[in-house]
Design a protein around this motif. Structure first.
Motif, PDB file in Angstrom:
ATOM      1  N   VAL A  92     -64.872  -5.591  41.152  1.00 50.12           N
ATOM      2  CA  VAL A  92     -64.757  -5.127  42.538  1.00 50.12           C
ATOM      3  C   VAL A  92     -66.139  -5.038  43.173  1.00 50.12           C
ATOM      4  CG1 VAL A  92     -64.121  -3.155  43.985  1.00 50.12           C
ATOM      5  CG2 VAL A  92     -62.594  -3.886  42.156  1.00 50.12           C
ATOM      6  N   LEU A  93     -67.108  -4.480  42.428  1.00 54.78           N
ATOM      7  CA  LEU A  93     -68.451  -4.289  42.983  1.00 54.78           C
ATOM      8  C   LEU A  93     -69.186  -5.622  43.156  1.00 54.78           C
ATOM      9  CD1 LEU A  93     -69.574  -1.145  40.931  1.00 54.78           C
ATOM     10  CD2 LEU A  93     -69.044  -1.217  43.367  1.00 54.78           C
ATOM     11  N   ALA A  94     -69.202  -6.452  42.082  1.00 52.83           N
ATOM     12  CA  ALA A  94     -70.018  -7.666  42.107  1.00 52.83           C
ATOM     13  C   ALA A  94     -69.432  -8.749  43.003  1.00 52.83           C
ATOM     14  CB  ALA A  94     -70.192  -8.196  40.679  1.00 52.83           C
ATOM     15  N   VAL A  95     -68.120  -8.975  42.893  1.00 50.51           N
ATOM     16  CA  VAL A  95     -67.477 -10.076  43.630  1.00 50.51           C
ATOM     17  C   VAL A  95     -66.803  -9.571  44.903  1.00 50.51           C
ATOM     18  CG1 VAL A  95     -65.696 -11.864  43.522  1.00 50.51           C
ATOM     19  CG2 VAL A  95     -67.141 -11.432  41.538  1.00 50.51           C
ATOM     20  N   GLY A  96     -65.966  -8.550  44.758  1.00 53.69           N
ATOM     21  CA  GLY A  96     -65.185  -8.078  45.899  1.00 53.69           C
ATOM     22  C   GLY A  96     -66.024  -7.513  47.015  1.00 53.69           C
ATOM     23  N   VAL A  97     -67.083  -6.771  46.651  1.00 53.69           N
ATOM     24  CA  VAL A  97     -67.942  -6.148  47.665  1.00 53.69           C
ATOM     25  C   VAL A  97     -69.242  -6.935  47.832  1.00 53.69           C
ATOM     26  CG1 VAL A  97     -69.209  -4.063  48.310  1.00 53.69           C
ATOM     27  CG2 VAL A  97     -66.961  -3.865  47.236  1.00 53.69           C
ATOM     28  N   GLY A  98     -70.024  -7.068  46.738  1.00 57.62           N
ATOM     29  CA  GLY A  98     -71.357  -7.667  46.837  1.00 57.62           C
ATOM     30  C   GLY A  98     -71.355  -9.102  47.319  1.00 57.62           C
ATOM     31  N   ASP A  99     -70.616  -9.978  46.629  1.00 59.81           N
ATOM     32  CA  ASP A  99     -70.594 -11.400  46.988  1.00 59.81           C
ATOM     33  C   ASP A  99     -70.013 -11.613  48.389  1.00 59.81           C
ATOM     34  OD1 ASP A  99     -70.793 -14.209  46.598  1.00 59.81           O
ATOM     35  OD2 ASP A  99     -68.681 -14.269  46.058  1.00 59.81           O
ATOM     36  N   THR A 100     -68.968 -10.853  48.712  1.00 60.54           N
ATOM     37  CA  THR A 100     -68.331 -10.997  50.026  1.00 60.54           C
ATOM     38  C   THR A 100     -69.267 -10.599  51.154  1.00 60.54           C
ATOM     39  OG1 THR A 100     -66.199 -10.476  48.996  1.00 60.54           O
ATOM     40  CG2 THR A 100     -66.317 -10.334  51.393  1.00 60.54           C
ATOM     41  N   ILE A 101     -69.866  -9.421  51.021  1.00 63.00           N
ATOM     42  CA  ILE A 101     -70.778  -8.938  52.075  1.00 63.00           C
ATOM     43  C   ILE A 101     -71.992  -9.849  52.196  1.00 63.00           C
ATOM     44  CG2 ILE A 101     -72.268  -7.025  52.775  1.00 63.00           C
ATOM     45  CD1 ILE A 101     -69.301  -6.458  53.148  1.00 63.00           C
ATOM     46  N   ALA A 102     -72.524 -10.321  51.055  1.00 64.72           N
ATOM     47  CA  ALA A 102     -73.683 -11.215  51.094  1.00 64.72           C
ATOM     48  C   ALA A 102     -73.353 -12.504  51.843  1.00 64.72           C
ATOM     49  CB  ALA A 102     -74.143 -11.531  49.671  1.00 64.72           C
ATOM     50  N   SER A 103     -72.163 -13.059  51.592  1.00 66.97           N
ATOM     51  CA  SER A 103     -71.775 -14.309  52.254  1.00 66.97           C
ATOM     52  C   SER A 103     -71.556 -14.100  53.751  1.00 66.97           C
ATOM     53  CB  SER A 103     -70.491 -14.863  51.618  1.00 66.97           C
ATOM     54  OG  SER A 103     -70.723 -15.236  50.292  1.00 66.97           O
ATOM     55  N   GLN A 114     -72.706  -2.200  47.898  1.00 68.84           N
ATOM     56  CA  GLN A 114     -72.243  -1.803  46.558  1.00 68.84           C
ATOM     57  C   GLN A 114     -72.581  -0.343  46.260  1.00 68.84           C
ATOM     58  OE1 GLN A 114     -72.686  -5.074  43.368  1.00 68.84           O
ATOM     59  NE2 GLN A 114     -73.885  -5.860  45.078  1.00 68.84           N
ATOM     60  N   ILE A 115     -73.724   0.142  46.753  1.00 67.96           N
ATOM     61  CA  ILE A 115     -74.067   1.558  46.575  1.00 67.96           C
ATOM     62  C   ILE A 115     -73.065   2.441  47.333  1.00 67.96           C
ATOM     63  CG2 ILE A 115     -75.814   3.316  46.991  1.00 67.96           C
ATOM     64  CD1 ILE A 115     -76.443   1.291  44.748  1.00 67.96           C
ATOM     65  N   ILE A 116     -72.697   2.024  48.544  1.00 69.43           N
ATOM     66  CA  ILE A 116     -71.667   2.772  49.294  1.00 69.43           C
ATOM     67  C   ILE A 116     -70.341   2.741  48.540  1.00 69.43           C
ATOM     68  CG2 ILE A 116     -70.303   2.772  51.425  1.00 69.43           C
ATOM     69  CD1 ILE A 116     -72.770   1.729  52.881  1.00 69.43           C
ATOM     70  N   ILE A 142     -77.814   2.351  37.652  1.00 62.83           N
ATOM     71  CA  ILE A 142     -76.792   1.677  38.463  1.00 62.83           C
ATOM     72  C   ILE A 142     -77.450   0.877  39.579  1.00 62.83           C
ATOM     73  CG2 ILE A 142     -74.869   2.059  40.075  1.00 62.83           C
ATOM     74  CD1 ILE A 142     -74.162   4.534  38.339  1.00 62.83           C
ATOM     75  N   LEU A 143     -78.439   1.468  40.244  1.00 64.23           N
ATOM     76  CA  LEU A 143     -79.145   0.763  41.320  1.00 64.23           C
ATOM     77  C   LEU A 143     -79.849  -0.483  40.780  1.00 64.23           C
ATOM     78  CD1 LEU A 143     -80.136   0.600  44.246  1.00 64.23           C
ATOM     79  CD2 LEU A 143     -82.034   2.121  43.605  1.00 64.23           C
ATOM     80  N   ALA A 144     -80.495  -0.351  39.606  1.00 65.57           N
ATOM     81  CA  ALA A 144     -81.183  -1.498  39.007  1.00 65.57           C
ATOM     82  C   ALA A 144     -80.181  -2.588  38.631  1.00 65.57           C
ATOM     83  CB  ALA A 144     -81.963  -1.044  37.777  1.00 65.57           C
ATOM     84  N   SER A 145     -79.027  -2.193  38.074  1.00 68.74           N
ATOM     85  CA  SER A 145     -78.004  -3.158  37.661  1.00 68.74           C
ATOM     86  C   SER A 145     -77.456  -3.921  38.863  1.00 68.74           C
ATOM     87  CB  SER A 145     -76.857  -2.437  36.943  1.00 68.74           C
ATOM     88  OG  SER A 145     -77.323  -1.707  35.834  1.00 68.74           O
ATOM     89  N   VAL A 146     -77.112  -3.188  39.916  1.00 68.14           N
ATOM     90  CA  VAL A 146     -76.568  -3.798  41.124  1.00 68.14           C
ATOM     91  C   VAL A 146     -77.594  -4.737  41.763  1.00 68.14           C
ATOM     92  CG1 VAL A 146     -75.915  -3.267  43.502  1.00 68.14           C
ATOM     93  CG2 VAL A 146     -74.849  -2.013  41.618  1.00 68.14           C
ATOM     94  N   SER A 147     -78.856  -4.322  41.782  1.00 64.58           N
ATOM     95  CA  SER A 147     -79.906  -5.145  42.391  1.00 64.58           C
ATOM     96  C   SER A 147     -80.126  -6.435  41.603  1.00 64.58           C
ATOM     97  CB  SER A 147     -81.218  -4.353  42.464  1.00 64.58           C
ATOM     98  OG  SER A 147     -81.039  -3.171  43.226  1.00 64.58           O
ATOM     99  N   LEU A 148     -80.170  -6.338  40.275  1.00 62.26           N
ATOM    100  CA  LEU A 148     -80.357  -7.526  39.433  1.00 62.26           C
ATOM    101  C   LEU A 148     -79.233  -8.534  39.636  1.00 62.26           C
ATOM    102  CD1 LEU A 148     -81.651  -6.330  35.931  1.00 62.26           C
ATOM    103  CD2 LEU A 148     -82.695  -8.015  37.420  1.00 62.26           C
ATOM    104  N   VAL A 149     -77.993  -8.026  39.637  1.00 65.12           N
ATOM    105  CA  VAL A 149     -76.831  -8.919  39.768  1.00 65.12           C
ATOM    106  C   VAL A 149     -76.776  -9.523  41.176  1.00 65.12           C
ATOM    107  CG1 VAL A 149     -74.301  -9.003  39.753  1.00 65.12           C
ATOM    108  CG2 VAL A 149     -75.529  -7.774  37.953  1.00 65.12           C
ATOM    109  N   SER A 150     -77.161  -8.767  42.191  1.00 65.02           N
ATOM    110  CA  SER A 150     -77.184  -9.303  43.555  1.00 65.02           C
ATOM    111  C   SER A 150     -78.234 -10.398  43.706  1.00 65.02           C
ATOM    112  CB  SER A 150     -77.448  -8.182  44.564  1.00 65.02           C
ATOM    113  OG  SER A 150     -76.398  -7.225  44.540  1.00 65.02           O
ATOM    114  N   LEU A 151     -79.381 -10.219  43.062  1.00 65.79           N
ATOM    115  CA  LEU A 151     -80.409 -11.272  43.074  1.00 65.79           C
ATOM    116  C   LEU A 151     -79.941 -12.498  42.301  1.00 65.79           C
ATOM    117  CD1 LEU A 151     -83.617  -9.096  42.590  1.00 65.79           C
ATOM    118  CD2 LEU A 151     -83.096 -10.539  44.557  1.00 65.79           C
ATOM    119  N   LEU A 152     -79.216 -12.269  41.205  1.00 71.39           N
ATOM    120  CA  LEU A 152     -78.674 -13.385  40.438  1.00 71.39           C
ATOM    121  C   LEU A 152     -77.682 -14.183  41.289  1.00 71.39           C
ATOM    122  CD1 LEU A 152     -78.628 -14.766  37.661  1.00 71.39           C
ATOM    123  CD2 LEU A 152     -76.770 -13.224  37.014  1.00 71.39           C
ATOM    124  N   GLU A 153     -76.908 -13.474  42.124  1.00 69.17           N
ATOM    125  CA  GLU A 153     -75.966 -14.152  43.034  1.00 69.17           C
ATOM    126  C   GLU A 153     -76.706 -15.067  44.001  1.00 69.17           C
ATOM    127  OE1 GLU A 153     -73.868 -14.976  46.669  1.00 69.17           O
ATOM    128  OE2 GLU A 153     -75.517 -13.508  46.550  1.00 69.17           O
TER     129      GLU A 153
END
Length: 519
Positions: free
Chosen positions: A425-436, A464-466, A487-498
């Motif tokens: 939900v966080l990586a794809v549903g929220v992060g990838d969607t909002i980034a696109s 993703q933090i929200i 959690i912040l570091a994990s989310v940031s790393l994965v968002s950069l990987l995206e």
């Protein structure tokens, strides 16, 4: 872009290594170093057209990020189950890590072997890493576990030769390692558990997943071979397809499932689905969302027919489905994760079956599905199969399926691990969607070497933090124990990987976020 992607993967590997710090985490570091060098050999083979099979274009090999998924998952699972005192699943984590390392080594040796002239330095590096890993396995695995790892490798070799030949341009080498490696492991687990059935042992929903995955793969292989010798688009072939699907389902898959769960699978499934009133409400709600998704498909196709100039759906239109999937998964994660687990398995089986109908042009719906889904194709659907919607489902479901329930006595892991089921939900549903969405509409500053934007990545991290804050409010079982920095570091790393990966992000990102949160 490849160098930055590799750097991000190394940061994940080193983060896990710093937390775990045992012989297997050292092996993971060695594997990452050799995969980094071999990745460039694969990229060169793809550019020169000497890679034996036809792989997906417009992407690098993806060997490094794919090679580290199974080993890191096994390492963090082993560590979590060791802390919980569950020896059986601690050993299972060791087997997962060892299997992932051996499969990645096989793909590396294959690339080195077919590269001309032979890359001496890379051969030496691969030999050293392989020696370290095999030495560690020799002193860590029992004889039965070594046999299990070798069985998965054997299945992977044969499955790769068959599917990569039959399905050209559907995978990169890294995606093939992830998908076919996972299917090989599942098939081996199903065979092992079928031969050692103990009444009352094992969760029926786990068996349901294993049988469903293996069943649809075997169904696809059977019809692929069959339709080599006959035209799949005729009414006679279509009738035979439906008849044989029923025969294989009722005559092979159902008895197999009956042997494993020791009860009638259909009666068990109906009893499970309608066990509580909450489940009934969730099923009605999900049915409404499924109808909404179908409505989006029909509306966009009607719009295409009226606007002949527009041939493909926009990025924002495709992200409608991400919002629908988030709306589907979040209530299931909060109110009934077991129901979500089983519903996701059923949905995966239906998606793959419909893809067979589309691919083989099975009457009466095959040609209609081809027309409807062609609107939503992108550059990643360059092969004969349309897999992006299946990858979306897998990306959302894998954190739920792979969550080590037996190692979480209260149904949730402590600290950041409580968010593991929400990884998709966080990586794809929220992060990838909002980034696109934000990147394509408002982004101006592009990351070097990519089409992704700085604004898209930053809004994805913020969103993703929200989302984590909202999960804390609405899901009382989540207690992060002040692990907010991790959690912040994990989310940031994965968002950069995206932003930097050219692999299927719907599949890769949730797995990396799950690894970081479990660590």
């Amino acid at each position: 872009a490849v160098l930055v992607e590799s750097l991000l993967v190394f940061l994940v590997v080193l983060s896990v290594h710093a937390v775990v710090w045992d012989r297997f985490s050292w092996c993971a570091v060695a594997l990452a170093v050799q995969a980094f060098y071999v990745q460039f050999k694969w990229d060169r083979l793809l550019q020169l057209g000497g890679a034996v099979f036809q792989f997906r274009g417009a992407a690098n090999s993806g060997l490094l990020p794919a090679s580290m998924v199974m080993p890191l998952l096994g390492v963090v699972m082993k560590e979590r189950c060791r802390a919980a005192g569950i020896v059986y699943f601690e050993r299972f984590g060791v087997v997962v890590a060892s299997t992932g390392m051996l499969l990645a080594l096989f793909l590396s040796v294959l690339a080195v072997g077919i590269t001309k002239p032979v890359p001496t330095n890379t051969c030496i590096l691969t030999g050293i890493a392989g020696s370290v890993i095999i030495y560690t396995m020799k002193h860590s695995l029992t004889v039965s576990e070594v046999i299990e790892v070798l069985e998965v490798l054997l299945i992977f070799v044969y499955l790769s030769m068959i599917l990569l030949y039959l399905l050209p341009r559907c995978f990169t080498p890294g995606e093939a390692l992830l998908v076919l490696g996972g299917v090989s492991f599942v098939l081996n687990q199903l065979i092992k558990r079928s031969l050692n059935v103990v009444k009352g042992r094992g969760d029926p929903i786990d068996f349901f997943l294993l049988v469903a995955v293996v069943g649809v793969v075997l169904l696809g292989l059977f019809f692929t071979v069959l339709f080599i010798f006959m035209d799949s688009g005729t009414w006679i072939s279509s009738m035979f397809f439906h008849m044989m699907t029923a025969v294989l389902g009722l005559g092979v898959i159902m008895p197999w499932l009956y042997r494993l769960i020791q009860r009638n699978p259909l009666f068990w499934l109906l009893q499970f689905l309608f066990q509580t009133q909450t489940r009934l409400y969730l099923l009605v709600y999900w049915t409404f969302l499924a109808a909404s998704a179908c409505g989006v498909v029909f509306y966009q196709n009607a719009k295409r027919s009226s606007e002949s100039k527009k041939h493909q759906a926009s990025t924002i239109t495709r992200k409608y489905f991400h919002f629908i999937v988030v709306a589907t998964y979040v209530p299931g994660l909060i109110y009934d994760r077991q129901l979500l687990y089983v519903a996701a398995v059923l949905c995966l089986a239906v998606f793959i079956f419909l893809e067979y109908v589309r691919y083989f042009r099975i009457k009466p719906f095959g040609q209609t599905l081809r027309h409807l889904l062609s609107l939503f194709l992108d550059e990643r659907d360059s092969g004969p199969l349309i897999l992006t919607h299946i990858y979306l489902l897998l990306g959302m479901s894998l954190p739920v399926w792979l969550f080590p329930r037996s190692c979480a006595p209260k149904g949730t892991l402590p600290g950041a691990g409580a968010l593991v089921p929400y990884s998709g939900v966080l990586a794809v549903g929220v992060g990838d969607t909002i980034a696109s969405v934000f990147g394509s509409t408002m982004g101006e500053i592009k990351w070097p070497g990519t089409k992704k934007t700085f604004e898209g990545t930053m809004t994805a991290i913020f969103a993703q933090i929200i989302a984590v804050a909202l999960i804390l409010i609405f899901d009382s079982s989540v207690n992060l124990n002040s692990s907010y920095a991790w959690i912040l570091a994990s989310v940031s790393l994965v968002s950069l990987l995206e932003a930097y990966t050219t692999q299927i992000d719907n599949l890769l990102l949730p797995l990396y976020l799950q690894i970081m949160l479990m660590a």
